[in-house]
Design a protein around this motif. Sequence first.
Motif, PDB file in Angstrom:
ATOM      1  N   SER A 150      53.815  28.746   3.209  1.00  0.00           N
ATOM      2  CA  SER A 150      52.669  27.926   2.804  1.00  0.00           C
ATOM      3  C   SER A 150      52.886  26.456   3.129  1.00  0.00           C
ATOM      4  O   SER A 150      51.954  25.767   3.532  1.00  0.00           O
ATOM      5  N   ILE A 151      54.105  25.974   2.967  1.00  0.00           N
ATOM      6  CA  ILE A 151      54.400  24.583   3.333  1.00  0.00           C
ATOM      7  C   ILE A 151      54.121  24.384   4.819  1.00  0.00           C
ATOM      8  O   ILE A 151      53.511  23.386   5.215  1.00  0.00           O
ATOM      9  N   ALA A 152      54.526  25.353   5.644  1.00  0.00           N
ATOM     10  CA  ALA A 152      54.287  25.247   7.097  1.00  0.00           C
ATOM     11  C   ALA A 152      52.800  25.206   7.415  1.00  0.00           C
ATOM     12  O   ALA A 152      52.395  24.560   8.384  1.00  0.00           O
ATOM     13  N   SER A 208      54.706  18.586  -3.018  1.00  0.00           N
ATOM     14  CA  SER A 208      53.484  17.853  -3.354  1.00  0.00           C
ATOM     15  C   SER A 208      53.072  16.993  -2.173  1.00  0.00           C
ATOM     16  O   SER A 208      53.905  16.566  -1.378  1.00  0.00           O
ATOM     17  N   TRP A 209      51.778  16.725  -2.112  1.00  0.00           N
ATOM     18  CA  TRP A 209      51.234  15.747  -1.184  1.00  0.00           C
ATOM     19  C   TRP A 209      50.396  14.785  -2.001  1.00  0.00           C
ATOM     20  O   TRP A 209      49.590  15.200  -2.831  1.00  0.00           O
ATOM     21  N   TYR A 210      50.592  13.487  -1.757  1.00  0.00           N
ATOM     22  CA  TYR A 210      49.903  12.434  -2.493  1.00  0.00           C
ATOM     23  C   TYR A 210      49.008  11.642  -1.556  1.00  0.00           C
ATOM     24  O   TYR A 210      49.351  11.412  -0.405  1.00  0.00           O
ATOM     25  N   ILE A 259      49.751  20.173  -5.302  1.00  0.00           N
ATOM     26  CA  ILE A 259      51.089  20.735  -5.499  1.00  0.00           C
ATOM     27  C   ILE A 259      51.062  22.224  -5.171  1.00  0.00           C
ATOM     28  O   ILE A 259      50.142  22.933  -5.580  1.00  0.00           O
ATOM     29  N   LEU A 260      52.080  22.694  -4.464  1.00  0.00           N
ATOM     30  CA  LEU A 260      52.278  24.134  -4.243  1.00  0.00           C
ATOM     31  C   LEU A 260      53.479  24.588  -5.047  1.00  0.00           C
ATOM     32  O   LEU A 260      54.541  23.952  -5.011  1.00  0.00           O
ATOM     33  N   PHE A 261      53.310  25.683  -5.775  1.00  0.00           N
ATOM     34  CA  PHE A 261      54.382  26.321  -6.530  1.00  0.00           C
ATOM     35  C   PHE A 261      54.530  27.758  -6.036  1.00  0.00           C
ATOM     36  O   PHE A 261      53.528  28.389  -5.669  1.00  0.00           O
TER      37      PHE A 261
END
Length: 135
Positions: free
Chosen positions: A17-19, A40-42, A49-51
């Motif tokens: 998912s990060i990719a 996280s992306w701000y 946030i992805l968990f």
Amino acid sequence: MPLFDHLAISVDDLPRSIAQFDPVMQGLGCTRQDADDSVSWYKGEEELILFPAREAGRGPHRTGRVGWQHLAFAVDSRAEVDRLHAIAVDAGWTAVREPKLYPRFNDRYYASFIEDDNGIRLEFMHNPPRDSSAG
């Protein structure tokens, strides 16, 4: 104050998912921050946030069922919708709807829809204000 402080999403495979999310979120001008069990992306005060999911094998999510429908990102131009759509598809997202006008909303609404491996759906949309000089 922003309308939302943060949005958290549980995913089946965090590295995968990060990719998929990272090129899209960076394309939106967000800054990435990694943690031990999340990423996280701000952008300003807002955060996505992805968990990792607590229970593997429960997905993918299906749009239309109770729960998540989609998240729409408003952008400054049709070209920006096209650019972000291409970034997402290159990162492995599935094109649900290619960029196009949506006259059922109004004659200015231009958008595309993408979906990741978890069934998470995003929209990139440009909906400029009606030209007030047009009467």
